[in-house]
Design a protein around this motif. Structure first.
Motif, PDB file in Angstrom:
ATOM      1  N   GLN A  12       1.644   9.309  -5.673  1.00  0.00           N
ATOM      2  CA  GLN A  12       2.078  10.660  -5.341  1.00  0.00           C
ATOM      3  C   GLN A  12       3.099  11.164  -6.372  1.00  0.00           C
ATOM      4  O   GLN A  12       2.965  12.253  -6.912  1.00  0.00           O
ATOM      5  CB  GLN A  12       2.727  10.627  -3.945  1.00  0.00           C
ATOM      6  CG  GLN A  12       3.305  11.936  -3.507  1.00  0.00           C
ATOM      7  CD  GLN A  12       2.322  12.693  -2.648  1.00  0.00           C
ATOM      8  OE1 GLN A  12       1.115  12.734  -2.923  1.00  0.00           O
ATOM      9  NE2 GLN A  12       2.813  13.302  -1.598  1.00  0.00           N
TER      10      GLN A  12
ATOM     11  N   ARG B 134      -0.311   7.794   4.256  1.00  0.00           N
ATOM     12  CA  ARG B 134      -0.117   9.231   4.409  1.00  0.00           C
ATOM     13  C   ARG B 134      -0.949   9.733   5.589  1.00  0.00           C
ATOM     14  O   ARG B 134      -1.955   9.128   5.941  1.00  0.00           O
ATOM     15  CB  ARG B 134      -0.550  10.005   3.158  1.00  0.00           C
ATOM     16  CG  ARG B 134      -0.304   9.272   1.892  1.00  0.00           C
ATOM     17  CD  ARG B 134       0.212  10.200   0.797  1.00  0.00           C
ATOM     18  NE  ARG B 134       1.226   9.478   0.053  1.00  0.00           N
ATOM     19  CZ  ARG B 134       2.511   9.769   0.073  1.00  0.00           C
ATOM     20  NH1 ARG B 134       2.953  10.798   0.748  1.00  0.00           N
ATOM     21  NH2 ARG B 134       3.373   9.052  -0.613  1.00  0.00           N
TER      22      ARG B 134
ATOM     23  N   PRO C 232      -3.372  14.626  -0.044  1.00  0.00           N
ATOM     24  CA  PRO C 232      -2.418  15.266  -0.950  1.00  0.00           C
ATOM     25  C   PRO C 232      -3.071  16.276  -1.889  1.00  0.00           C
ATOM     26  O   PRO C 232      -2.370  16.960  -2.631  1.00  0.00           O
ATOM     27  CB  PRO C 232      -1.858  14.086  -1.744  1.00  0.00           C
ATOM     28  CG  PRO C 232      -2.932  13.066  -1.728  1.00  0.00           C
ATOM     29  CD  PRO C 232      -3.709  13.269  -0.459  1.00  0.00           C
TER      30      PRO C 232
ATOM     31  N   TYR D 173       0.834  -1.198   0.000  1.00  0.00           N
ATOM     32  CA  TYR D 173       0.000   0.000   0.000  1.00  0.00           C
ATOM     33  C   TYR D 173       0.869   1.250   0.000  1.00  0.00           C
ATOM     34  O   TYR D 173       0.629   2.202  -0.728  1.00  0.00           O
ATOM     35  CB  TYR D 173      -0.901   0.037   1.242  1.00  0.00           C
ATOM     36  CG  TYR D 173      -2.198  -0.730   1.083  1.00  0.00           C
ATOM     37  CD1 TYR D 173      -3.089  -0.425   0.080  1.00  0.00           C
ATOM     38  CD2 TYR D 173      -2.532  -1.749   1.973  1.00  0.00           C
ATOM     39  CE1 TYR D 173      -4.292  -1.115  -0.058  1.00  0.00           C
ATOM     40  CE2 TYR D 173      -3.723  -2.447   1.845  1.00  0.00           C
ATOM     41  CZ  TYR D 173      -4.595  -2.125   0.820  1.00  0.00           C
ATOM     42  OH  TYR D 173      -5.772  -2.808   0.691  1.00  0.00           O
ATOM     43  N   LYS D 174       1.863   1.216   0.834  1.00  0.00           N
ATOM     44  CA  LYS D 174       2.711   2.388   0.972  1.00  0.00           C
ATOM     45  C   LYS D 174       3.499   2.651  -0.312  1.00  0.00           C
ATOM     46  O   LYS D 174       3.591   3.791  -0.786  1.00  0.00           O
ATOM     47  CB  LYS D 174       3.672   2.171   2.146  1.00  0.00           C
ATOM     48  CG  LYS D 174       4.090   3.454   2.797  1.00  0.00           C
ATOM     49  CD  LYS D 174       4.867   3.185   4.077  1.00  0.00           C
ATOM     50  CE  LYS D 174       5.642   4.418   4.478  1.00  0.00           C
ATOM     51  NZ  LYS D 174       6.608   4.146   5.549  1.00  0.00           N
TER      52      LYS D 174
ATOM     53  N   ALA E 174      -4.929   5.000   4.084  1.00  0.00           N
ATOM     54  CA  ALA E 174      -4.675   3.597   3.804  1.00  0.00           C
ATOM     55  C   ALA E 174      -3.363   3.426   3.055  1.00  0.00           C
ATOM     56  O   ALA E 174      -2.731   2.378   3.114  1.00  0.00           O
ATOM     57  CB  ALA E 174      -5.827   3.002   2.982  1.00  0.00           C
ATOM     58  N   LEU E 175      -2.946   4.456   2.346  1.00  0.00           N
ATOM     59  CA  LEU E 175      -1.711   4.389   1.579  1.00  0.00           C
ATOM     60  C   LEU E 175      -0.532   4.958   2.353  1.00  0.00           C
ATOM     61  O   LEU E 175       0.494   5.300   1.781  1.00  0.00           O
ATOM     62  CB  LEU E 175      -1.884   5.127   0.251  1.00  0.00           C
ATOM     63  CG  LEU E 175      -3.068   4.659  -0.604  1.00  0.00           C
ATOM     64  CD1 LEU E 175      -3.169   5.469  -1.885  1.00  0.00           C
ATOM     65  CD2 LEU E 175      -2.931   3.181  -0.930  1.00  0.00           C
TER      66      LEU E 175
ATOM     67  N   VAL F  87       2.710   1.764  -3.312  1.00  0.00           N
ATOM     68  CA  VAL F  87       1.810   2.253  -4.349  1.00  0.00           C
ATOM     69  C   VAL F  87       1.401   3.687  -4.065  1.00  0.00           C
ATOM     70  O   VAL F  87       1.310   4.511  -4.981  1.00  0.00           O
ATOM     71  CB  VAL F  87       0.571   1.350  -4.445  1.00  0.00           C
ATOM     72  CG1 VAL F  87      -0.407   1.904  -5.436  1.00  0.00           C
ATOM     73  CG2 VAL F  87       0.983  -0.044  -4.865  1.00  0.00           C
ATOM     74  N   GLY F  88       1.185   3.990  -2.786  1.00  0.00           N
ATOM     75  CA  GLY F  88       0.855   5.372  -2.421  1.00  0.00           C
ATOM     76  C   GLY F  88       1.950   6.329  -2.853  1.00  0.00           C
ATOM     77  O   GLY F  88       1.677   7.373  -3.437  1.00  0.00           O
TER      78      GLY F  88
END
Lengths: 233, 233
Positions: free
Chosen positions: A136, B90, B94, A128-129, B87-88, A131-132
């Motif tokens: 971004q 952050r 953003p 998840y991170k 969930a990602l 992909v986040g």
DNA sequence: CCGGTAGTTTGCGCTGGCGCAAAGTCGGGT
DNA sequence: ACCCGACTTTGCGCCAGCGCAAACTACCGG
């Protein structure tokens, strides 16, 4: 399995979420792969069979348009998860991955994804991170492309590369893998010619130092100035 | 909770992965929210407290650069999951989300994310898929911005809007919410003036029909031609 | 019904960066 | 040691699209 060299496992900071023991279990399901500089890791449109972690080297991710234009989506450095298309609900890779230096990667079959992500929640969290962050980055790039001049975009691209893979030398900070003017052009939506002209001008003023497939940033601060305003410096 | 109107629940095709019963449990944790046209759903940099599903209306997602430039990241339509920054990984949103029509949305507190996603794996799968699509879209946009002329980008943007929210009228297919020339400019990285000129030219040749905050596409096929080649049509 | 504001259209001149062309230069392979 | 292919540099002309400016028009609130 596949006789993983224990020394490879030593540096995997990205997987800090996993405990040592879990990490070993996860690794026992992986297969180590090597790719020579210039070879293809996977091709765009190819069926997505594996997901990977890059242990060493650098990989360029390129997307080709129907009419043959190429755009560099990003570069992958050590410790990064990649090729996770299947986890995101796709059956084929949306881009090609090419080793730009000799690489070592761990590969897992996508078939194992449901089991592994259920067993190791931090693998899911990590995905998840990752992909986040990519989302971004992609949005940042859209904004740059929308609002900035070519000069600023090239400056931003170099700064990003330096931050991601910069290696300190006595000359300045060098981008740690071979990269051509054409590559920089494909990252920024400019032409090879314009990039070459910009780098020549910057070399003139001592901001960077160029070479064949090499870029060294001597003065990051001045480069940031180029990146930030559409005024003359 | 919060007295969810059962009629709202009827149409949630995006959540097909969930069984009826699970869906009801999930909904019982949600809160219904209404947003008037023009009002803000959340602001860029604001702490991410909730994630949402849009039940009705249209939302514009805008990112503002440090120097005040705005870029429209995308439009959200019914059934879409959004505001999933937390969930990602952050802590803040953003980008800003603004209702462009009267909206109804379901909101869950981010605190519930770990529990809910563990309990309903298909919620997680859905999120992965949503993010995968967005990443794909963002990359597509980067490619467009890199390789296409303004005319093609505007054509592509209109085609995407029509595909996403088009409503058939006797005049052609109309974009189903108020959208200004400025908005289209902010989606494509062009100027208001250039967009206006293009639409005027296309209206001349019968491809589109404009109005104040309105765009109707009369001839999608011809518009696709504009989108595809940098040759004259 | 009327004034004001937000949105749209159109004209004009300028320029950043592309297209095209050609001439270097470096390095790896035989 | 040399050659060839890959990479880079530089010059020149052109034009898509921006910046600036100004006029026009539809809607909204009072």
């Amino acid at each position: 399995m596949a006789g993983l060299d224990p020394s490879l496992i030593a540096g995997l900071p990205t997987f800090a979420g996993l405990e040592r023991k879990d990490l070993e279990i996860l690794l026992s399901h992986a297969q180590a792969m090597r790719f020579a500089a210039g070879s293809s890791v996977f091709e765009q449109e190819e069926e997505a069979r594996n997901f990977f972690v890059l242990l060493d080297g650098h990989i360029r991710v390129v997307r080709t348009t129907p009419d043959g234009q190429q755009v560099i989506v990003r570069y992958i450095s050590e410790g990064e998860l990649f090729g996770i298309a299947a986890a995101l609900g796709r059956t084929t890779y949306p881009a090609s991955a090419i080793a730009v230096a000799d690489c070592v990667a761990l590969a897992w079959s996508n078939a194992q994804w449901p089991e592994l992500s259920a067993r190791f929640p931090s693998l899911g969290a990590n995905t998840y991170k990752t992909v986040g962050n990519r989302l971004q980055d992609a949005h940042t790039r859209v904004i740059e492309m929308s609002t900035e001049q070519v000069e600023q975009r090239v400056a931003h691209a170099l700064l990003r590369l330096v931050k991601q893979t910069g290696r300190q030398t006595d000359d300045g900070i060098e981008i740690d893998f071979p990269i051509t003017r054409q590559d920089i052009a494909e990252m920024t939506g400019a032409t090879l010619h314009t990039v070459s002209r910009l780098l020549s001008a910057w070399e003139e003023s001592g901001i960077v130092k160029g070479g064949r497939k090499r870029v060294v940033v001597r003065n990051p601060h001045q480069l940031m100035l180029k990146a930030e305003s559409r005024n003359k410096n």
